[in-house]
Motif scaffolding. Structure first.
Motif, PDB file in Angstrom:
ATOM      1  N   TYR A  50       5.968 -12.306  15.582  1.00  0.00           N
ATOM      2  CA  TYR A  50       5.472 -10.798  15.819  1.00  0.00           C
ATOM      3  C   TYR A  50       5.146 -10.091  17.036  1.00  0.00           C
ATOM      4  O   TYR A  50       5.700 -10.614  18.602  1.00  0.00           O
ATOM      5  N   GLN A 101       3.512  -8.311  20.381  1.00  0.00           N
ATOM      6  CA  GLN A 101       1.573  -7.646  21.063  1.00  0.00           C
ATOM      7  C   GLN A 101       1.737  -6.928  22.190  1.00  0.00           C
ATOM      8  O   GLN A 101       2.633  -7.137  22.923  1.00  0.00           O
ATOM      9  N   GLY A 115      -2.886  -5.347  25.301  1.00  0.00           N
ATOM     10  CA  GLY A 115      -4.519  -5.297  25.123  1.00  0.00           C
ATOM     11  C   GLY A 115      -4.486  -4.723  23.642  1.00  0.00           C
ATOM     12  O   GLY A 115      -5.957  -3.671  22.939  1.00  0.00           O
ATOM     13  N   ARG A 116      -3.522  -5.212  22.887  1.00  0.00           N
ATOM     14  CA  ARG A 116      -3.170  -4.664  20.693  1.00  0.00           C
ATOM     15  C   ARG A 116      -2.860  -5.913  20.402  1.00  0.00           C
ATOM     16  O   ARG A 116      -3.176  -7.220  20.591  1.00  0.00           O
ATOM     17  N   GLY A 117      -3.376  -5.202  18.687  1.00  0.00           N
ATOM     18  CA  GLY A 117      -3.230  -5.723  17.610  1.00  0.00           C
ATOM     19  C   GLY A 117      -1.204  -6.116  18.062  1.00  0.00           C
ATOM     20  O   GLY A 117      -0.949  -5.372  18.335  1.00  0.00           O
ATOM     21  N   LEU A 118      -0.881  -7.532  17.307  1.00  0.00           N
ATOM     22  CA  LEU A 118       0.142  -7.912  17.033  1.00  0.00           C
ATOM     23  C   LEU A 118       0.878  -7.018  15.662  1.00  0.00           C
ATOM     24  O   LEU A 118      -0.075  -6.370  14.447  1.00  0.00           O
ATOM     25  N   HIS A 178       3.891  -7.117  13.268  1.00  0.00           N
ATOM     26  CA  HIS A 178       4.949  -7.862  12.107  1.00  0.00           C
ATOM     27  C   HIS A 178       6.472  -7.300  12.716  1.00  0.00           C
ATOM     28  O   HIS A 178       6.582  -6.071  13.238  1.00  0.00           O
ATOM     29  N   PHE A 234       5.308 -13.476  20.282  1.00  0.00           N
ATOM     30  CA  PHE A 234       4.162 -14.868  18.789  1.00  0.00           C
ATOM     31  C   PHE A 234       5.438 -14.843  17.815  1.00  0.00           C
ATOM     32  O   PHE A 234       6.054 -14.462  16.677  1.00  0.00           O
ATOM     33  N   PHE A 250      -0.079 -19.461  14.929  1.00  0.00           N
ATOM     34  CA  PHE A 250       0.803 -18.566  15.988  1.00  0.00           C
ATOM     35  C   PHE A 250       1.109 -19.380  17.310  1.00  0.00           C
ATOM     36  O   PHE A 250       0.272 -20.793  18.175  1.00  0.00           O
ATOM     37  N   GLN A 299       1.566 -19.597  21.312  1.00  0.00           N
ATOM     38  CA  GLN A 299       1.585 -19.276  22.553  1.00  0.00           C
ATOM     39  C   GLN A 299       2.005 -17.826  22.675  1.00  0.00           C
ATOM     40  O   GLN A 299       1.533 -17.513  23.707  1.00  0.00           O
TER      41      GLN A 299
END
Lengths: 115, 112
Positions: A35, A37, A40-43, A45, A88, A105, A107
């Motif tokens: 993934y 990112q 400050g946003r969502g992940l 895919h 990630f 997940f 780090q």
């Protein structure tokens, strides 16, 4: 301890170079996913590779999986400044049918691509 | 097409106050739903997941709870926030357990 551990923690490269990130895990898995990112946003895919697959491609992305070493790598070729983000890996553990199938997940690797 | 909404985007709350974060999914039925927390510069920690209405599984003991009152609604709550509850909360859904997950935009919670 974490199931997925990414290496390196941070990577800084110039535009046009390739970026390679690695992920190691501890248990038997059904699949491994990568993934991305943005800060400050969502992940989002990127790619899923199953345990019986060794390599998968998607555009400039190449993912390899070595189940004997319990490791995976994500290669981004010809990187662009817009590839700057955290990456990630996530694994679905193979618990013999007793696991729900949730993801664990790592780090993450912070990738910075300089223009 | 499917979309996932989270609100609010940011939240600043005093210690000891209650919390309610909402997540809704559109364009799909009976999704698997997840709540994650992400500490600054760290990976995601799965807090709760749900395979159906009223079915909640907790991954870690904590000060938070989750509920799924409707098929496409997932709520994260706390009766009394702690400083350690600060973080970035992400909701996600998937069609298949263990498959690709689709994430919402997240809520940044700061507890002062």
């Amino acid at each position: 301890s974490q199931q997925g551990e990414e290496d390196p923690q941070a990577l800084s490269i110039q535009e046009g170079e390739n970026a390679t990130m690695n992920c190691s895990y501890k248990t038997s898995i059904n699949n491994l996913q990568w993934y991305r990112q943005n800060s400050g946003r969502g992940l989002v895919h990127l790619i899923l590779i199953r345990s019986n697959e060794r390599e998968k491609h998607s555009g400039r992305l190449r993912v390899t999986l070595d189940t004997s070493k319990k490791s995976s790598s994500l290669l981004i070729t010809a990187s662009r400044a817009a590839d700057t983000a955290s990456y990630f890996c996530a694994t679905e553990e193979n618990a013999g049918g007793t696991s729900y199938g949730k993801l664990t997940f790592g780090q993450g690797t912070i990738l910075t691509v300089h223009p | 097409s499917q979309t996932i909404h989270q609100w609010p985007a940011t939240l600043v709350q005093p210690v000891g106050s209650p919390l309610s974060l909402e997540c809704t999914v559109e364009g799909t039925s009976n999704p698997n739903l997840y709540w994650y927390r992400q500490a600054a510069g760290r990976g995601l920690q799965l807090l709760f997941y749900s395979v159906g209405i009223g079915q909640i599984s907790s991954e870690v003991p904590q000060n938070l709870s989750a509920s799924r009152p409707q098929d496409r609604q997932f709520i994260l709550s706390s009766k009394k926030l702690l400083l350690s509850d600060s973080g970035f909360y992400l909701c996600a859904w998937s069609v298949l357990a263990g498959g690709q997950e689709f994430f919402g935009p997240g809520t940044r919670l700061t507890v002062l």
